[in-house]
Design a protein around this motif. Structure first.
Motif, PDB file in Angstrom:
ATOM      1  N   VAL A 175       0.842  -1.205   0.000  1.00  0.00           N
ATOM      2  CA  VAL A 175       0.000   0.000   0.000  1.00  0.00           C
ATOM      3  C   VAL A 175       0.881   1.261   0.000  1.00  0.00           C
ATOM      4  N   PRO A 176       1.653   1.454  -1.054  1.00  0.00           N
ATOM      5  CA  PRO A 176       2.499   2.638  -1.128  1.00  0.00           C
ATOM      6  C   PRO A 176       1.694   3.868  -1.551  1.00  0.00           C
ATOM      7  N   LEU A 177       2.375   4.975  -1.659  1.00  0.00           N
ATOM      8  CA  LEU A 177       1.790   6.195  -2.202  1.00  0.00           C
ATOM      9  C   LEU A 177       2.185   6.311  -3.666  1.00  0.00           C
ATOM     10  N   GLY A 178       1.312   6.910  -4.472  1.00  0.00           N
ATOM     11  CA  GLY A 178       1.594   7.045  -5.904  1.00  0.00           C
ATOM     12  C   GLY A 178       1.425   8.480  -6.366  1.00  0.00           C
ATOM     13  N   ARG A 179       2.315   8.914  -7.245  1.00  0.00           N
ATOM     14  CA  ARG A 179       2.194  10.225  -7.888  1.00  0.00           C
ATOM     15  C   ARG A 179       1.566  10.017  -9.265  1.00  0.00           C
ATOM     16  N   PRO A 180       0.407  10.604  -9.533  1.00  0.00           N
ATOM     17  CA  PRO A 180      -0.186  10.455 -10.867  1.00  0.00           C
ATOM     18  C   PRO A 180       0.603  11.243 -11.911  1.00  0.00           C
TER      19      PRO A 180
ATOM     20  N   MET B 209      -2.088   3.638  -3.122  1.00  0.00           N
ATOM     21  CA  MET B 209      -2.093   2.562  -4.104  1.00  0.00           C
ATOM     22  C   MET B 209      -2.290   1.220  -3.408  1.00  0.00           C
ATOM     23  N   GLU B 210      -2.629   0.206  -4.178  1.00  0.00           N
ATOM     24  CA  GLU B 210      -2.762  -1.128  -3.616  1.00  0.00           C
ATOM     25  C   GLU B 210      -2.236  -2.171  -4.599  1.00  0.00           C
TER      26      GLU B 210
ATOM     27  N   SER C 237      -0.516  -9.577  -8.378  1.00  0.00           N
ATOM     28  CA  SER C 237      -0.268  -8.491  -9.330  1.00  0.00           C
ATOM     29  C   SER C 237       1.220  -8.240  -9.509  1.00  0.00           C
ATOM     30  N   LEU C 238       2.000  -8.385  -8.446  1.00  0.00           N
ATOM     31  CA  LEU C 238       3.438  -8.126  -8.533  1.00  0.00           C
ATOM     32  C   LEU C 238       4.170  -9.211  -9.305  1.00  0.00           C
ATOM     33  N   THR C 239       3.734 -10.455  -9.165  1.00  0.00           N
ATOM     34  CA  THR C 239       4.395 -11.527  -9.910  1.00  0.00           C
ATOM     35  C   THR C 239       3.976 -11.536 -11.379  1.00  0.00           C
ATOM     36  N   ALA C 240       2.785 -11.020 -11.662  1.00  0.00           N
ATOM     37  CA  ALA C 240       2.330 -10.966 -13.055  1.00  0.00           C
ATOM     38  C   ALA C 240       2.956  -9.801 -13.810  1.00  0.00           C
ATOM     39  N   ARG C 241       3.406  -8.788 -13.092  1.00  0.00           N
ATOM     40  CA  ARG C 241       3.827  -7.553 -13.742  1.00  0.00           C
ATOM     41  C   ARG C 241       5.102  -7.704 -14.558  1.00  0.00           C
ATOM     42  N   ALA C 242       6.021  -8.543 -14.129  1.00  0.00           N
ATOM     43  CA  ALA C 242       7.279  -8.679 -14.857  1.00  0.00           C
ATOM     44  C   ALA C 242       7.031  -9.106 -16.301  1.00  0.00           C
ATOM     45  N   GLU C 243       6.175 -10.095 -16.478  1.00  0.00           N
ATOM     46  CA  GLU C 243       5.874 -10.564 -17.833  1.00  0.00           C
ATOM     47  C   GLU C 243       5.222  -9.462 -18.661  1.00  0.00           C
ATOM     48  N   ARG C 244       4.316  -8.697 -18.035  1.00  0.00           N
ATOM     49  CA  ARG C 244       3.642  -7.632 -18.763  1.00  0.00           C
ATOM     50  C   ARG C 244       4.614  -6.538 -19.179  1.00  0.00           C
ATOM     51  N   VAL C 245       5.537  -6.184 -18.284  1.00  0.00           N
ATOM     52  CA  VAL C 245       6.487  -5.122 -18.598  1.00  0.00           C
ATOM     53  C   VAL C 245       7.410  -5.545 -19.733  1.00  0.00           C
TER      54      VAL C 245
END
Length: 393
Positions: free
Chosen positions: A254-259, A298-299, A304-312
């Motif tokens: 749950v970090p903070l995000g800058r749009p 953010m959440e 989601s974190l393990t799926a992101r590498a493939e997407r990137v």
């Protein structure tokens, strides 16, 4: 262009370095070596061994080992991994400087000027700047880079990491070595690159204004003590640390995000990771926050974190010209994400191997990530993932 990856799991540094160097020697025409290693290794030993190849190199420590994936190996915790670029029609150079000797800004500028000179193209903008930075003043180092080449050159890479967040990280080139070393490689490849910089998190409906902030310290959010406001927004997530304490592990999902608004109207989010509650009720974070800046809660999740590498990686491949075939990948994966996903990192690597089995991938787990969104601005963020895809022609 050809990309090769090498790795060793030997615990003793000299054995690991020798194993990798022997393999690299067979790659006689290598242009650049990028190496990532577990922080328990001795960087001087690895540097001395790689220097025998007569190929420019940079080395950086990575949290809990490094990442290597190809048609033979899929390792999430390799002790030492190296990506080798062979491009006889391109140009590559490595430069470095020490932040303990000059300011972070000056170190960035000096390291980049050395890299440009060593590439033999001191007055020509490279296609890519790849960097390994000491944690703490990354924004100033990036400003040093842009003072030399301007804002248009993509800057990708990550901040060195150790295994225990105790400052045992290191960065090494032939000229400099240590926890405060800035290392940068400039690349003038003969074939196009695909670049992607992203996160695996979604925005919530909770928005803040940093009503009081100084550098990497947020004192107030929406006029309330930052730790109190964050704790309320996360349903008491850090209630036991409100008087002060480390919250790094608690806040990873749950970090903070800058749009950041792109030209097409879409929003990307540059993440900011809270790591400590201070005695004044403020939050220390791993990237600079400007007073008055908008922040969004953010959440994320392990899935989601393990799926992101493939997407990137896929995103970077899609940004290659239509007729270009990928040759290899440099991957940056945040150490905070790595620690959060735990053993699920291994199925992630198996999935990468299944999807990209023919493609050599070398990656590192970092304490800060540098990259460029599609709006063309280079930024330092936290909990981010990036990929540079090289093409064969």
């Amino acid at each position: 262009m050809q990309i090769q990856t090498y790795s060793s799991d030997q615990r003793e540094t000299s054995l690991a370095a020798d194993e990798v160097t022997r393999s690299i020697r067979d790659d006689e025409n290598a242009s650049l070596l990028v190496a990532y290693t577990n922080a328990h290794h001795n960087p001087a030993v690895i540097a001395a061994s790689l220097a025998e190849t007569k190929v420019p190199f940079l080395i950086a420590s990575s949290c809990l080992g490094s990442l290597i994936c190809n048609d033979v190996h899929a390792k999430a915790d390799a002790g030492l991994s190296v990506l080798s670029i062979t491009d006889e029609d391109g140009a590559f150079g490595v430069g470095s400087a020490d932040c303990s000797e000059v300011s972070a800004f000056d170190a960035g500028a000096s390291a980049l000027e050395s890299a440009l000179k060593n590439a033999g193209r001191p007055f020509e903008s490279p296609s890519l700047i790849w960097c390994a930075l000491p944690p703490g003043e990354e924004e100033d180092i990036l400003n040093g880079f842009t003072s030399v080449v301007g804002e248009q050159v993509p800057i990708f890479g990550g901040s060195a990491a150790d295994n225990t967040v105790e400052g045992n990280w290191f960065i090494c080139t032939q000229q400099h070595s240590g926890a405060n070393c800035v290392a940068v490689a400039v690349m003038y490849p003969s074939s196009p690159l695909g670049l992607s910089y992203s996160s695996g998190y979604k925005p919530t409906n909770t928005e803040f204004i940093a009503t009081k902030a100084n550098n990497r310290h947020i004192l107030e959010l929406n006029g309330t003590a930052a730790s109190v406001a964050y704790n309320e927004a996360t349903n008491g997530l850090i209630k036991n640390q409100l008087s002060g304490g480390q919250i790094l592990g608690l806040t990873s999902t749950v970090p903070l995000g800058r749009p950041v608004q792109l030209e097409n109207g879409a929003l990307n989010y540059l993440l900011c990771h809270p790591d400590q509650v201070c005695e004044d009720g403020g939050l220390n974070v791993f990237s600079k926050v400007t007073e008055g800046e908008e922040l969004v809660l953010m959440e994320g999740s392990i899935a989601s974190l393990t799926a992101r590498a493939e997407r990137v990686i896929n995103n970077a491949i899609m940004l290659l010209p239509d007729d270009r075939e990928p040759a290899g990948v440099l991957l940056i994966y945040c150490a905070g994400c790595r620690l959060t996903v735990g053993d699920e990192i291994h199925p992630m690597l198996e999935s990468l191997q299944k999807t990209f089995g023919h493609l050599p991938i070398c990656g590192t787990y970092t304490f800060g990530e540098q990259g460029r969104f599609l709006d063309g601005t280079n930024r330092h963020g936290n909990l981010m993932i990036s990929a540079v895809v090289f093409s064969k022609w």
